[in-house]
Design a protein around this motif. Structure first.
Motif, short mmCIF file in Angstrom:
data_model
loop_
_atom_site.label_atom_id
_atom_site.label_comp_id
_atom_site.label_asym_id
_atom_site.label_seq_id
_atom_site.Cartn_x
_atom_site.Cartn_y
_atom_site.Cartn_z
N ALA A 106 92.96 -63.88 73.63
CA ALA A 106 93.90 -62.77 73.67
C ALA A 106 93.39 -61.68 74.60
O ALA A 106 92.19 -61.54 74.83
CB ALA A 106 94.08 -62.20 72.26
N ARG A 107 94.30 -60.92 75.15
CA ARG A 107 93.95 -59.82 76.03
C ARG A 107 93.00 -58.84 75.34
O ARG A 107 93.20 -58.50 74.17
CB ARG A 107 95.23 -59.09 76.46
CG ARG A 107 95.00 -57.89 77.36
CD ARG A 107 96.32 -57.31 77.80
NE ARG A 107 96.14 -56.02 78.46
CZ ARG A 107 97.12 -55.32 78.99
NH1 ARG A 107 98.36 -55.77 78.94
NH2 ARG A 107 96.88 -54.17 79.57
N ASP A 108 91.97 -58.44 76.06
CA ASP A 108 90.94 -57.49 75.62
C ASP A 108 89.98 -58.07 74.57
O ASP A 108 89.08 -57.37 74.11
CB ASP A 108 91.54 -56.19 75.08
CG ASP A 108 92.45 -55.50 76.08
OD1 ASP A 108 92.27 -55.72 77.30
OD2 ASP A 108 93.35 -54.74 75.65
N GLU A 109 90.15 -59.33 74.20
CA GLU A 109 89.29 -59.95 73.19
C GLU A 109 87.94 -60.34 73.79
O GLU A 109 87.87 -60.96 74.85
CB GLU A 109 89.96 -61.21 72.64
CG GLU A 109 89.08 -62.01 71.68
CD GLU A 109 89.68 -63.36 71.33
OE1 GLU A 109 89.03 -64.11 70.57
OE2 GLU A 109 90.78 -63.68 71.81
N ALA A 110 86.86 -60.00 73.10
CA ALA A 110 85.52 -60.47 73.49
C ALA A 110 85.34 -61.87 72.92
O ALA A 110 85.46 -62.09 71.72
CB ALA A 110 84.45 -59.54 72.94
N TYR A 111 85.07 -62.83 73.80
CA TYR A 111 85.05 -64.23 73.36
C TYR A 111 83.87 -65.02 73.89
O TYR A 111 83.71 -66.20 73.56
CB TYR A 111 86.35 -64.92 73.77
CG TYR A 111 86.53 -65.07 75.27
CD1 TYR A 111 86.24 -66.26 75.93
CD2 TYR A 111 87.01 -64.00 76.03
CE1 TYR A 111 86.42 -66.40 77.29
CE2 TYR A 111 87.19 -64.12 77.39
CZ TYR A 111 86.90 -65.32 78.03
OH TYR A 111 87.08 -65.44 79.38
N GLY A 112 83.03 -64.42 74.71
CA GLY A 112 81.88 -65.13 75.26
C GLY A 112 80.75 -64.17 75.55
O GLY A 112 80.88 -62.96 75.39
N VAL A 113 79.62 -64.74 75.97
CA VAL A 113 78.45 -63.93 76.33
C VAL A 113 77.95 -64.40 77.69
O VAL A 113 77.71 -65.59 77.91
CB VAL A 113 77.33 -64.06 75.29
CG1 VAL A 113 76.10 -63.25 75.72
CG2 VAL A 113 77.81 -63.59 73.92
N LEU A 114 77.79 -63.45 78.60
CA LEU A 114 77.21 -63.70 79.91
C LEU A 114 75.73 -63.36 79.84
O LEU A 114 75.36 -62.27 79.41
CB LEU A 114 77.89 -62.83 80.97
CG LEU A 114 77.31 -62.88 82.39
CD1 LEU A 114 77.64 -64.22 83.05
CD2 LEU A 114 77.83 -61.72 83.23
N ARG A 115 74.88 -64.30 80.26
CA ARG A 115 73.43 -64.08 80.25
C ARG A 115 72.88 -64.33 81.65
O ARG A 115 73.14 -65.41 82.23
CB ARG A 115 72.75 -65.00 79.24
CG ARG A 115 73.31 -64.88 77.82
CD ARG A 115 72.54 -65.76 76.85
NE ARG A 115 73.26 -65.98 75.61
CZ ARG A 115 73.21 -65.17 74.55
NH1 ARG A 115 72.47 -64.09 74.58
NH2 ARG A 115 73.90 -65.47 73.46
N ILE A 116 72.14 -63.37 82.17
CA ILE A 116 71.52 -63.51 83.48
C ILE A 116 70.03 -63.23 83.32
O ILE A 116 69.61 -62.07 83.27
CB ILE A 116 72.15 -62.55 84.51
CG1 ILE A 116 73.67 -62.72 84.55
CG2 ILE A 116 71.55 -62.80 85.90
CD1 ILE A 116 74.37 -61.79 85.53
N PRO A 117 69.21 -64.27 83.23
CA PRO A 117 67.77 -64.08 82.97
C PRO A 117 67.08 -63.16 83.97
O PRO A 117 66.24 -62.34 83.57
CB PRO A 117 67.22 -65.50 83.03
CG PRO A 117 68.37 -66.37 82.64
CD PRO A 117 69.58 -65.71 83.22
#
Length: 258
Positions: A106-117
């Motif tokens: 859905a719009r504006d929903e947080a649904y994942g995680v971005l990880r940059i070591p």
């Protein structure tokens, strides 16, 4: 009397700057990290099993406007980050088999995680690039109309360079070969940085096209269809005059047992 007024005005302006640059950062960072923990807890507990955020998809757009403005706000005062990018298209793989399409979050929903070591970064990924509902929370936003993680096309993200958590503050430090992870419930998508465009215009829609290639500086980008990730933010720091772009290609998709 005039000197006192000027002094008072100066103090007020300084306090506003402190609030914008320091306090909003603290609030956004704290909120973003709590959201990361909440997502991880939900995934471990199996909450929302089978919902739309589990699988990659192609978005339908967010209806925020017709103009294309690439990248998150970089200036202390914020900026317009509306986008109506081109829809993701089909193409070949770039190191891993693309995942099938499904309904998106859905719009504006947080649904994942971005990880940059390399950057020590773990930040929520939310659907859409609305400044108040997504970017000012310290999240990175997914451009509606671009591919979701693992899918054919271009998974394109925007984030603040300065203020409001500034998740992409040090995006310029990424180099070819650096790994970028995107975690969704039960899956990890690994991308590898391949190209960097240090500066382009805010209207350079080509950088988030299904096959990303700058329409302003055509020597930068890709020519073959595949599965890409694009990270965009403002540059130079504390301005929104130009955009910094980092591209990567999908290397692997790993299913993680709970």
């Amino acid at each position: 009397m005039a000197a006192e007024v000027l002094t008072t005005v100066g103090v007020v302006v300084a306090l506003l700057v402190v609030h914008q640059v320091w306090w909003t950062n603290r609030q956004a960072v704290a909120g973003a990290q709590e959201q990361v923990r909440a997502l991880e807890r939900a995934w471990e507990g199996g909450e929302g099993e089978g919902d739309a955020s589990l699988a990659p998809s192609v978005g339908e757009g967010d209806g925020q406007g017709a103009g294309v403005v690439v990248g998150g706000s970089g200036g202390a005062g914020g900026g317009d980050v509306r986008a109506s990018p081109p829809a993701a298209g089909a193409g070949g793989g770039t190191g891993a088999r693309p995942a099938p399409a499904a309904a998106g979050p859905a719009r504006d929903e947080a649904y994942g995680v971005l990880r940059i070591p390399r950057l020590g970064l773990s930040v929520p990924v939310a659907e859409g690039v609305d400044r108040r509902a997504v970017l000012d929370k310290g999240y990175v936003g997914h451009y509606p109309g671009t591919a979701q993680p693992g899918a054919e096309g271009n998974f394109a993200l925007a984030g603040h360079r300065n203020t409001h958590g500034e998740p992409f503050r040090y995006l310029n430090r990424l180099r070819e070969g650096d790994e970028v992870f995107v975690d969704l419930r039960g899956r990890r998508y690994t991308y590898v940085v391949g190209k960097v465009l240090a500066e382009t215009s805010p209207g350079d829609v080509g950088v988030i096209a299904p096959v990303p290639r700058s329409s302003v500086r055509p020597g930068y980008g890709y020519e073959s269809a595949g599965s890409y990730i694009t990270l965009t933010t403002c540059t130079p720091e504390y301005t929104s005059k130009y955009r910094l772009v980092v591209w990567g290609t999908l290397r692997s998709v790993v299913s993680e047992a709970r």
